[in-house]
Design a protein around this motif. Structure first.
Motif, short mmCIF file in Angstrom:
data_model
loop_
_atom_site.label_atom_id
_atom_site.label_comp_id
_atom_site.label_asym_id
_atom_site.label_seq_id
_atom_site.Cartn_x
_atom_site.Cartn_y
_atom_site.Cartn_z
N SER A 59 23.38 92.79 62.65
CA SER A 59 22.43 92.40 61.60
C SER A 59 22.62 90.96 61.19
O SER A 59 21.66 90.26 60.86
N ALA A 62 21.29 87.91 64.45
CA ALA A 62 19.98 88.30 64.96
C ALA A 62 19.70 87.72 66.34
O ALA A 62 20.10 86.58 66.64
N ASP A 65 13.90 85.62 69.87
CA ASP A 65 12.69 86.33 70.27
C ASP A 65 12.81 86.75 71.73
O ASP A 65 13.19 85.94 72.59
N ARG A 128 22.00 98.56 66.81
CA ARG A 128 21.23 97.79 65.82
C ARG A 128 20.29 96.81 66.49
O ARG A 128 19.13 96.66 66.10
N TRP A 129 20.79 96.11 67.52
CA TRP A 129 19.92 95.14 68.20
C TRP A 129 18.71 95.83 68.82
O TRP A 129 17.59 95.34 68.71
N GLU A 131 17.34 98.62 67.87
CA GLU A 131 16.48 99.02 66.76
C GLU A 131 15.65 97.83 66.28
O GLU A 131 14.45 97.96 66.02
N GLN A 132 16.28 96.65 66.18
CA GLN A 132 15.55 95.45 65.77
C GLN A 132 14.46 95.09 66.77
O GLN A 132 13.44 94.51 66.40
N LEU A 133 14.67 95.45 68.03
CA LEU A 133 13.70 95.16 69.08
C LEU A 133 12.60 96.23 69.15
O LEU A 133 11.69 96.12 69.97
N LYS A 137 14.57 105.06 66.01
CA LYS A 137 15.76 105.90 65.76
C LYS A 137 15.90 107.04 66.77
O LYS A 137 16.94 107.66 66.85
#
Length: 159
Positions: A59, A62, A65, A128-129, A131-133, A137
């Motif tokens: 987190s 980050a 792009d 986490r990465w 999920e960010q992409l 879940k």
């Protein structure tokens, strides 16, 4: 071409190379910390703790792009390499992504006794990465093998 896992290398050489992955400045402290953690907490709790720490790291680090899987691999590797934490390769399979983290300093820093729980840090970061992409879940990153002598560990992203 043979991978390091398939190549026959003298175990002493692998042990030496693996020990060079962590700064001597921190290994005594981190080894003692790992032993204290192991004495005080069950393995499942340690894995959960390290998973949360890895998620926090991701987190706070980050990804750039990303438009393709190659971009994802490059962005993750760029973060790890800036920390002297190795690099990652990501390969697409029919029902999952296979994630190989190469040359992690975790074993060298915490010691082999922490092997059952230390890679959960990487697992949490990758979770986490992804999920960010936008992985959602319903997809999870799970460790798929034990770290080897030079800090390589396998993960799988899937259902």
């Amino acid at each position: 071409m043979l991978s390091l896992r398939e190549t026959i290398v003298d175990p002493t050489t692998l042990e030496y190379l693996g020990s060079r992955l962590a700064s001597r400045q921190w290994t005594g402290f981190l080894g003692a910390l790992a032993r204290e953690f192991s004495d005080q907490l069950p393995e499942a709790d340690l894995r959960a703790l390290m998973h949360r720490v890895g998620a926090r790291f991701a987190s706070e680090s980050a990804l750039a792009d990303c438009q393709s899987l190659d971009d994802v691999q490059f962005a993750m590797s760029k973060i790890w390499m800036a920390q002297d934490w190795g690099w990652v390769t990501v390969h697409e399979h029919d029902d999952s992504l296979h994630i190989s983290h190469h040359c992690s300093p975790l074993s060298a820093a915490f010691g082999q006794q922490a092997s059952p729980w230390m890679a959960a840090f990487l697992e949490g970061a990758y979770q986490r990465w992804f999920e960010q992409l936008g992985a959602g879940k319903s997809l999870s990153v799970k460790q798929a093998g034990e770290p080897d002598a030079v800090g390589c560990v396998e993960f799988r992203l899937g259902r």
